[in-house]
Design a protein around this motif. Structure first.
Motif, PDB file in Angstrom:
ATOM      1  N   UNK A 162       0.722  -1.159  -0.001  1.00  5.37           N
ATOM      2  CA  UNK A 162      -0.230  -0.226  -0.052  1.00  5.37           C
ATOM      3  C   UNK A 162       0.865   1.398   0.143  1.00  5.37           C
ATOM      4  N   UNK A 163       0.371   2.390  -0.185  1.00  2.00           N
ATOM      5  CA  UNK A 163       0.996   3.752  -0.053  1.00  2.00           C
ATOM      6  C   UNK A 163       1.587   3.836   1.034  1.00  2.00           C
ATOM      7  N   UNK A 164       2.766   4.436   1.149  1.00  2.00           N
ATOM      8  CA  UNK A 164       3.608   4.533   2.306  1.00  2.00           C
ATOM      9  C   UNK A 164       2.960   5.636   3.249  1.00  2.00           C
ATOM     10  N   UNK A 165       1.995   6.333   2.949  1.00  5.08           N
ATOM     11  CA  UNK A 165       1.038   7.148   4.052  1.00  5.08           C
ATOM     12  C   UNK A 165       0.165   6.569   4.513  1.00  5.08           C
ATOM     13  N   UNK A 166       0.028   5.089   4.341  1.00  4.83           N
ATOM     14  CA  UNK A 166      -1.260   4.264   4.773  1.00  4.83           C
ATOM     15  C   UNK A 166      -0.601   3.217   5.689  1.00  4.83           C
ATOM     16  N   UNK A 167       0.872   2.974   5.476  1.00  3.95           N
ATOM     17  CA  UNK A 167       1.355   1.879   6.177  1.00  3.95           C
ATOM     18  C   UNK A 167       2.772   2.363   6.964  1.00  3.95           C
ATOM     19  N   UNK A 168       3.386   0.993   7.431  1.00  2.00           N
ATOM     20  CA  UNK A 168       4.691   1.030   8.080  1.00  2.00           C
ATOM     21  C   UNK A 168       4.658   1.876   9.534  1.00  2.00           C
ATOM     22  N   UNK A 169       5.508   1.308  10.439  1.00  3.77           N
ATOM     23  CA  UNK A 169       5.575   1.594  11.829  1.00  3.77           C
ATOM     24  C   UNK A 169       6.805   2.504  11.902  1.00  3.77           C
ATOM     25  N   UNK A 170       7.164   2.913  13.148  1.00  4.96           N
ATOM     26  CA  UNK A 170       8.286   3.635  13.133  1.00  4.96           C
ATOM     27  C   UNK A 170       9.535   2.932  12.921  1.00  4.96           C
TER      28      UNK A 170
END
Length: 533
Positions: free
Chosen positions: A405-413
């Protein structure tokens, strides 16, 4: 502080002042100044940095900004207690925008803002452009885009003016014909008014001239006859006494002038006619001139002639509008064609590297402990903008079975830290930045992954100056130099300081990072072991 040209590590307790150092670096790169950061609100704050820029091709930038280029560039920021900020490059005052622009070529600072930047589509597009070396294609497209925009604005302006001109066209044409029929000539109004004055009084003028001539030229009693006799008497006086000679000369001058006046009046009498038809023609022409002056709010024939030229220009424009607009439309079409052609070439070059970029980034993430990481590129064609015809999104998934998914919607710190680091590892050479600063980029990652990250930093440091602020012993031990930030409480006011650690001091600091304030013997051994590799 003079960091190593390769890899320098900075450590220190939380709150010791590492953020102050980054703030100072930010000031050198053109960030806005905040007086709240001043330790002494009564004194001016000065931050100065030395940058070796001899091999970075910045001569053109310095020339464009009218700055002296030197291999060692000195940047200085001064912040006064009042909040006024001044910036200098090689002791020359510059605008903050200029300093910020230069900073882009000197240093890349990883910070929490990278999380926001990485989610931005234009930032991602910039990464792709750097990766595929599309600088020339992008510059060519942007020149064509600006050319198209200029052509578009010219056409829009011409169409708007044409609309206004056409509204006024018939009226302007009528006014022009009215003025043109008069065939005005400069200075004629004054001549006509003088002529009218004479014609209106012609009979009385001729009568008065005859009276004056009679008084001057009568054979017995005319002024000229009497003065001639007087002249003879004065001449005789001159023969009798030299003293009276000058009177004779003066009297002769008066007499000559009177005779000349008489002759001129006789000529005027001969030239003046009582001509009622001519008077009527003069009156009629002046009436027309006065009418147009009043109608157009003008004070002279010359102003009417200027108006006539302006109306002629407007009428000419209207009569040639279609041809002019057609030329502008053709210019716009050609510019649009060139823009789209160069835009498509740029787009193709970008898309051609999507697979390589995704694979390289995905491989690096796997090396950083994200075995199931998956990277894909999303592309959409968009209407032309300054940045091209492309909207690009890096799609990311850290877990198996989850669609990217787009980066603005995923990934933790922690995932974002590794993702940002992997991207900067890829871009280090391609963006050709002299110095990279990583601010606790190892936050949220395990010891083994941190070791992998520091190995990659060492790889970057072969060609770039790298400064890493870390809280992990495994990372801190791998630098060529190790700086320690601490608080000095020996005075009335706490001061943050930074020092370069010696080998023994470095062992102690790393041991403390492993085991706390009172490290054991085994912690010291572990520290020595880490420093060996």
């Amino acid at each position: 502080m003079s960091p190593s040209p390769s890899l320098s590590m900075i450590t220190g307790e939380t709150g010791a002042g590492k953020s102050i150092m980054l703030g100072a670096v930010g000031l050198l790169l053109g960030n806005r100044a905040d007086t709240k950061a001043l330790s002494d609100p009564e004194k001016k704050c000065v931050v100065e940095g030395y940058f070796a820029i001899g091999n970075y091709g910045l001569e053109e930038f310095f020339q464009q900004e009218d700055l002296d280029f030197e291999a060692e560039c000195i940047i200085r920021r001064e912040i006064s207690p009042s909040g006024k900020s001044r910036a200098f490059i090689n002791d020359t005052p510059v605008r903050l925008e200029t300093l910020k622009e230069l900073g882009k070529y000197l240093m890349d600072v990883h910070s929490q803002h990278d999380t926001l930047m990485l989610a931005d589509g234009l930032y991602q597009l910039g990464l792709i452009d750097a990766f595929c070396h599309s600088k020339l294609e992008k510059e060519g497209y942007q020149n064509a885009y600006r050319k198209f925009n200029a052509a578009k604005k010219n056409l829009e302006k011409a169409l708007q003016e044409a609309q206004e001109l056409k509204k006024e066209a018939d009226f302007n044409k009528f006014q022009l014909e009215e003025l043109s029929l008069l065939q005005l000539q400069g200075g004629e109004q004054q001549e006509l008014e003088n002529e009218q004055e004479i014609l209106e009084n012609a009979e009385e003028i001729k009568t008065k001239i005859q009276e004056v001539l009679s008084q001057l030229e009568d054979e017995q009693f005319g002024a000229l006859r009497i003065l001639s006799l007087a002249s003879q008497g004065i001449q005789q006086l001159g023969r009798l006494a030299h003293k009276f000679t000058s009177y004779s000369e003066r009297f002769q001058s008066v007499l000559i002038e009177l005779k000349d006046i008489a002759n001129s009046l006789a000529d005027e009498d001969g030239s003046i006619e009582v001509d009622f038809e001519k008077l009527e023609n003069v009156r009629e022409r002046l009436s027309k001139i006065y009418h147009l002056q009043q109608k157009h709010g003008k004070d002279s024939v010359e102003e009417l002639m200027q108006l006539e030229q302006e109306l002629a220009s407007k009428v000419f424009q209207v009569e040639n509008l279609d041809e002019a607009i057609e030329k502008l439309q053709n210019t716009k079409m050609e510019a649009e064609k060139e823009m789209l052609s160069k835009g498509k070439a740029l787009s193709e070059k970008r898309k051609s590297t999507f697979t390589a970029f995704s694979k390289e980034l995905q491989s690096l993430l796997q090396q950083l402990g994200m075995e199931n990481a998956k990277i894909e590129m999303s592309h959409q064609s968009i209407p032309p903008s300054l940045h091209g015809l492309d909207q690009v999104d890096i799609l990311f998934s850290a877990n198996k079975g989850v669609n990217p998914q787009a980066l603005r919607q995923v990934a933790s710190g922690g995932e974002f830290s590794r993702l940002i680091f992997a991207i900067k590892f890829i871009m280090a050479d391609k963006m050709a930045l002299p110095t990279l600063i990583f601010d606790e980029i190892d936050t949220g990652v395990s010891g083994e992954i941190a070791l992998q990250m520091v190995r990659m930093m060492q790889e970057i440091a072969k060609k770039h100056q790298v400064i890493c602020i870390s809280h992990l012993a495994q990372v801190a031990a791998k630098g060529d130099q190790h700086y320690f930030v601490f608080k000095d409480n020996s005075r009335d006011k706490t001061i943050s300081k930074i020092k370069l650690l010696s080998t023994e001091e470095r062992i102690t600091e790393i041991a403390k990072m492993i085991a706390g304030a009172n490290p054991s013997a085994s912690a010291f051994e572990s520290a020595k072991e880490l420093l060996k590799h």
